[in-house]
Design a protein around this motif. Structure first.
Motif, PDB file in Angstrom:
ATOM      1  N   VAL A 485       5.838   8.140  -2.196  1.00 21.13           N
ATOM      2  CA  VAL A 485       6.513   6.852  -2.391  1.00 21.13           C
ATOM      3  C   VAL A 485       6.214   5.922  -1.224  1.00 21.13           C
ATOM      4  CG1 VAL A 485       8.771   5.718  -2.481  1.00 21.13           C
ATOM      5  CG2 VAL A 485       8.335   7.755  -3.865  1.00 21.13           C
ATOM      6  N   ARG A 486       6.360   6.447  -0.006  1.00 26.35           N
ATOM      7  CA  ARG A 486       6.122   5.613   1.175  1.00 26.35           C
ATOM      8  C   ARG A 486       4.678   5.095   1.209  1.00 26.35           C
ATOM      9  NH1 ARG A 486       7.590   9.022   4.472  1.00 26.35           N
ATOM     10  NH2 ARG A 486       5.579   9.923   5.067  1.00 26.35           N
ATOM     11  N   GLU A 487       3.725   5.957   0.977  1.00 30.72           N
ATOM     12  CA  GLU A 487       2.326   5.559   1.094  1.00 30.72           C
ATOM     13  C   GLU A 487       1.911   4.615  -0.033  1.00 30.72           C
ATOM     14  OE1 GLU A 487       0.423   6.006   3.697  1.00 30.72           O
ATOM     15  OE2 GLU A 487       2.196   6.937   4.583  1.00 30.72           O
ATOM     16  N   SER A 488       2.483   4.790  -1.228  1.00 29.19           N
ATOM     17  CA  SER A 488       2.123   3.885  -2.326  1.00 29.19           C
ATOM     18  C   SER A 488       2.604   2.469  -2.033  1.00 29.19           C
ATOM     19  CB  SER A 488       2.711   4.396  -3.648  1.00 29.19           C
ATOM     20  OG  SER A 488       4.130   4.327  -3.634  1.00 29.19           O
ATOM     21  N   TRP A 489       3.807   2.353  -1.450  1.00 24.71           N
ATOM     22  CA  TRP A 489       4.301   1.016  -1.126  1.00 24.71           C
ATOM     23  C   TRP A 489       3.580   0.429   0.085  1.00 24.71           C
ATOM     24  CZ3 TRP A 489       6.385  -2.114  -4.292  1.00 24.71           C
ATOM     25  CH2 TRP A 489       7.186  -1.641  -5.340  1.00 24.71           C
ATOM     26  N   GLN A 494      -0.069  -3.759   1.899  1.00 22.61           N
ATOM     27  CA  GLN A 494      -1.282  -4.063   2.658  1.00 22.61           C
ATOM     28  C   GLN A 494      -2.232  -4.981   1.897  1.00 22.61           C
ATOM     29  OE1 GLN A 494      -2.549  -0.095   3.581  1.00 22.61           O
ATOM     30  NE2 GLN A 494      -1.462  -0.038   5.546  1.00 22.61           N
ATOM     31  N   LYS A 495      -2.057  -5.073   0.579  1.00 24.07           N
ATOM     32  CA  LYS A 495      -2.881  -6.007  -0.198  1.00 24.07           C
ATOM     33  C   LYS A 495      -2.593  -7.451   0.187  1.00 24.07           C
ATOM     34  CE  LYS A 495      -3.312  -3.084  -4.334  1.00 24.07           C
ATOM     35  NZ  LYS A 495      -2.997  -2.985  -5.793  1.00 24.07           N
ATOM     36  N   GLU A 673      12.096   0.980   8.510  1.00 26.99           N
ATOM     37  CA  GLU A 673      11.341   1.844   9.420  1.00 26.99           C
ATOM     38  C   GLU A 673       9.968   2.188   8.846  1.00 26.99           C
ATOM     39  OE1 GLU A 673      12.075   5.926  11.975  1.00 26.99           O
ATOM     40  OE2 GLU A 673      12.758   5.844   9.899  1.00 26.99           O
ATOM     41  N   ASP A 674       9.916   2.483   7.542  1.00 27.07           N
ATOM     42  CA  ASP A 674       8.657   2.898   6.909  1.00 27.07           C
ATOM     43  C   ASP A 674       7.688   1.745   6.708  1.00 27.07           C
ATOM     44  OD1 ASP A 674       9.602   5.464   6.772  1.00 27.07           O
ATOM     45  OD2 ASP A 674      10.056   5.421   4.619  1.00 27.07           O
ATOM     46  N   LEU A 675       8.221   0.569   6.347  1.00 28.19           N
ATOM     47  CA  LEU A 675       7.368  -0.522   5.869  1.00 28.19           C
ATOM     48  C   LEU A 675       7.510  -1.811   6.669  1.00 28.19           C
ATOM     49  CD1 LEU A 675       8.177  -0.082   2.051  1.00 28.19           C
ATOM     50  CD2 LEU A 675       6.399   1.085   3.383  1.00 28.19           C
ATOM     51  N   GLY A 676       8.405  -1.834   7.641  1.00 27.54           N
ATOM     52  CA  GLY A 676       8.722  -3.082   8.333  1.00 27.54           C
ATOM     53  C   GLY A 676       7.554  -3.743   9.018  1.00 27.54           C
ATOM     54  N   ASP A 677       6.566  -2.957   9.457  1.00 27.00           N
ATOM     55  CA  ASP A 677       5.402  -3.558  10.122  1.00 27.00           C
ATOM     56  C   ASP A 677       4.533  -4.357   9.159  1.00 27.00           C
ATOM     57  OD1 ASP A 677       4.847  -0.978   8.945  1.00 27.00           O
ATOM     58  OD2 ASP A 677       2.859  -1.067   9.886  1.00 27.00           O
ATOM     59  N   LEU A 678       4.747  -4.170   7.846  1.00 24.23           N
ATOM     60  CA  LEU A 678       3.953  -4.872   6.831  1.00 24.23           C
ATOM     61  C   LEU A 678       4.722  -6.013   6.178  1.00 24.23           C
ATOM     62  CD1 LEU A 678       2.446  -1.719   5.072  1.00 24.23           C
ATOM     63  CD2 LEU A 678       1.357  -3.145   6.817  1.00 24.23           C
ATOM     64  N   ILE A 679       6.002  -6.154   6.534  1.00 24.60           N
ATOM     65  CA  ILE A 679       6.871  -7.122   5.852  1.00 24.60           C
ATOM     66  C   ILE A 679       7.232  -8.260   6.793  1.00 24.60           C
ATOM     67  CG2 ILE A 679       9.135  -7.464   4.788  1.00 24.60           C
ATOM     68  CD1 ILE A 679       8.981  -4.576   3.794  1.00 24.60           C
ATOM     69  N   GLY A 705       1.352 -12.578   6.159  1.00 25.87           N
ATOM     70  CA  GLY A 705       0.181 -13.366   5.782  1.00 25.87           C
ATOM     71  C   GLY A 705       0.290 -14.109   4.482  1.00 25.87           C
ATOM     72  N   VAL A 706       1.373 -13.878   3.718  1.00 23.63           N
ATOM     73  CA  VAL A 706       1.533 -14.543   2.424  1.00 23.63           C
ATOM     74  C   VAL A 706       1.965 -15.988   2.634  1.00 23.63           C
ATOM     75  CG1 VAL A 706       2.941 -14.651   0.347  1.00 23.63           C
ATOM     76  CG2 VAL A 706       1.994 -12.483   1.093  1.00 23.63           C
ATOM     77  N   LYS A 707       1.353 -16.905   1.903  1.00 23.57           N
ATOM     78  CA  LYS A 707       1.808 -18.294   1.848  1.00 23.57           C
ATOM     79  C   LYS A 707       2.236 -18.589   0.425  1.00 23.57           C
ATOM     80  CE  LYS A 707      -0.803 -20.371   5.633  1.00 23.57           C
ATOM     81  NZ  LYS A 707      -1.737 -21.459   6.025  1.00 23.57           N
TER      82      LYS A 707
END
Length: 713
Positions: A485-489, A494-495, A673-679, A705-707
């Protein structure tokens, strides 16, 4: 003419990488001068006044001797390599002298100068100095600093001289402002320091490094810091963890808490003041005592430097004024300081000793006729301090040196303190005891005198908070999601594409957070079919990519009770914003809150809970914590909200499921904790809460990076 004898020490701090800087065995003073009231002369007078026992080498080609010591024309002319080189010279000469110090083998440097040149080259002087020192792996205090006092080691490296001897103690004071440093170092003799450092620009050596050094000194009882910014967040957290392990409290006056102050902090020392919300979350996690003024910093450091720390219970207080007792009670209530709940045995002693008409209560006004007052005060004070619920004693007296009554109070305090292994202090209701002989004598006898009720009570509250922090239970982590679950998200985020609301709700659901059922539709038939499947009433929201704040553009239609209302709402949204919509049931929760994830550039992901509606928009009612948190911390965060009484039920309303809300908050912290670096941004607003639980109604998840369309417009 001599250069002082060498000395040896087995102090463990001699092995620390900052030992050549803060505990040098030899010092070269570049820019030494005979001219009075300049840094070149004052630094010599300071070093001589301190009683420093190492070797001193004045350096200046203009003089043969300075203050009775042989003066050398250059660092290269010294008879040996020195531990510390102090540069009291103009900015134009800094780079050359630093290079020479490195070349002759100096192990550390202090730079008083600012390092700013009017016409600098592409790489500024400050950056060249930083690079030189880093390449040579030598610590540097400064630039633009006032040096340090290491009173444990009888060293004062300072560009300004004060003709005064200082006694060493247990307070380490680290200040990113020189003036804040001297405001306490030179003006509050009741505070006794082992180390006081003006860190300046922190080109190389930072507040975190000085903290680490202080934590290795056996004399350190408390670390006080004036902080604009932690330049190395990871090392800052490591130092706080080390302080926790050693049970040494850290008291921080954080500057730049407001937007205007943060801007000034950047221009003052080149610091990035940072997000104050994030700092407060870090402080809460690691038990840092956050204060708001220099007076509060001084009082808290003084209290926590005492040999005894408060145990369980509250304040026991005695005084000679009913009016001052009322003031004390009011202020203690405002600040949140509890008084000890004395037992029947203590009360009986008070009744037996007090003059007729005096109330046997805590806090105690024990002044009656004045007859036999010494015995009355000693017996009553002894009884109050012996009470099991008395954690700390406060004897209130507006001290005047030489006055018979106050001298008697001081003797009573000393006698009771000798019998009681609890902290006892004296407190005045006014500022100004700092230089009074009686106040100094009492403080030196182990009964510190505090100026002013408000900073004193604030210090006591902080001491109680630190006591409670030390007694906290260990964190019990929430059950993590599976690696799949963690890696799929992580792969999805990352896209870099924006998640629509339905996808955001699925993310929350995968992390165990209850979410509103939803269906994406893009035609009238599929919208009607979705409503029939979910059941009326429904909510219709635009699902057009790039629209983040749907309500702001009229993209949300609530409480659609039938097919006719749904058709009208769909035609309106589709005509203005696009055909793609989200259909959800109308949530039934009675109260709205908001959850979120913050991505702090210094300290990483954090989790937030806030009151919904007016509470977050106007009252700024929110609590933030470093991720992850457990259920206990989630409950503490919720309990601190201004809207907490509403969650508990008012005017006959049933209490909501706070346990369910705490579960959702703790689960969200795992996501952080799992995904915060990407959000970049995650808002769960609103979360509907009622007696049956909570449910996330809306989710905004924006990867880095999203606009969005709104930003592009």
């Amino acid at each position: 003419m001599s250069t002082r004898i060498d000395y040896q020490s087995d102090n463990l701090t001699d092995q620390h990488r900052l030992a050549p800087l803060l505990a040098p065995q030899s010092i070269a003073l570049v820019g030494a001068s005979l001219q009075m009231d300049v840094a070149g002369n004052d630094m010599i007078l300071e070093l001589l006044q301190s009683g420093y026992q190492g070797k001193i080498y004045p350096v200046n080609p203009k003089y043969a001797e300075v203050e009775g010591m042989l003066c050398f024309p250059s660092l290269s002319a010294l008879p040996e390599s020195v531990d510390l080189v102090v540069l009291a010279i103009g900015n134009q000469r800094l780079e050359a002298q630093l290079k020479e110090a490195i070349r002759v083998g100096a192990k550390a440097v202090v730079i008083f100068g600012s390092g700013h040149l009017e016409e600098d080259i592409d790489q500024p002087l400050l950056e060249r100095i930083r690079q030189l020192a880093n390449d040579s792996n030598i610590p540097v205090c400064g630039g633009n600093c006032m040096g340090f006092y290491n009173l444990d080691r009888q060293i004062r490296v300072f560009p300004q001289h004060i003709d005064r001897h200082f006694r060493s103690g247990g307070v380490t004071f680290i200040s990113q402002s020189g003036s804040v440093l001297t405001s306490l170092l030179w003006n509050d003799q009741k505070l006794r320091f082992n180390l006081a450092v003006s860190t300046g620009q922190e080109l190389v050596t930072t507040a975190e490094d000085y903290m680490d050094y202080a934590l290795e000194q056996p004399s350190t009882r408390v670390i006080a810091i004036f902080l604009e910014s932690a330049r190395h967040p990871k090392r800052f957290i490591e130092a706080l963890q080390k302080a926790n392990e050693k049970n040494i409290p850290v008291v921080i006056l954080k500057a730049g808490r407001t937007e205007v102050a943060a801007t000034l902090a950047m221009s003052h020392s080149g610091a990035i003041a940072g997000n104050n919300v994030a700092y407060q979350a870090i402080f809460a996690r690691y038990g840092v005592i956050a204060v708001k003024s220099i007076a509060e910093l001084a009082a808290t450091a003084l209290l926590l430097s005492m040999p005894q720390r408060p145990g369980s219970g509250g304040v026991a207080a005695i005084m000679d004024s009913g009016g001052e007792r009322e003031i004390l009670i009011d202020l203690a209530d405002d600040i949140g300081v509890p008084f000890a709940k004395i037992n029947a045995e203590t009360t009986a002693v008070l009744v037996e000793n007090l003059d007729e008409g005096l109330e046997p209560i805590n806090p105690l006004d024990a002044w009656g006729t004045g007859n036999n007052y010494k015995a009355i005060y000693e017996y009553c004070w002894q009884a109050l301090m012996s009470d099991p619920d008395a954690a700390i004693g406060v004897f209130v007296a507006d001290l005047t040196s030489g006055f018979w009554l106050h001298e008697s109070f001081a003797r009573i305090c000393r006698r009771v303190s000798a019998r009681i292994n609890k902290p006892i202090i004296m407190m005045t209701n006014h500022q100004g005891s700092g230089n009074q002989d009686l106040a100094m004598r009492l403080t030196q006898a182990g009964i510190p005198v505090f100026d002013g009720a408000e900073p004193t009570l604030a210090a006591i509250k902080h001491a109680f908070s630190y006591r409670d922090f030390q007694a906290r239970t260990c964190m019990v982590p929430m059950l993590p999601v599976t690696e799949d679950v963690r890696e799929s998200w992580r792969a999805r985020l990352q896209k870099g594409d924006l998640l629509d609301e339905a996808e955001g709700l699925r993310l929350l659901s995968d992390y165990g957070i209850p979410t509103q059922q939803s269906i994406i539709a893009d035609t009238l038939d599929t919208v009607l079919s979705a409503a029939n499947e979910l059941g009326y009433p429904v909510v219709l929201k635009t699902a057009t990519q790039g629209i983040l704040h749907k309500s702001d553009v009229g993209g949300v239609k609530l409480n659609l009770a039938d097919e006719y209302a749904l058709k009208e709402a769909y035609f309106d949204i589709a005509g203005r914003l696009g055909y793609r919509v989200l259909v959800t049931p109308m949530a039934q929760g009675s109260i709205e809150v908001a959850l979120g994830v913050l991505s702090d550039p210094q300290f990483g992901p954090m989790v937030m809970v806030a009151g919904g509606g007016v509470f977050i928009e106007i009252l700024k009612d929110s609590q933030v914590a470093l991720a992850p948190i457990d259920l206990n911390e989630a409950h503490m965060m919720i309990n601190k909200l201004a809207m907490r009484p509403i969650l508990g039920g008012i005017r006959g309303a049933e209490p909501v499921d706070i346990d369910g809300l705490a579960q959702a908050l703790a689960r969200l912290s795992l996501l952080a904790e799992d995904l915060g670096d990407l959000i970049a941004e995650l808002d769960v607003n609103p979360v509907k809460v009622d007696v049956n639980g909570c449910i996330a109604v809306d989710a905004l998840v924006v990867p880095h990076g999203v606009k969005c369309a709104e930003q592009a417009a």
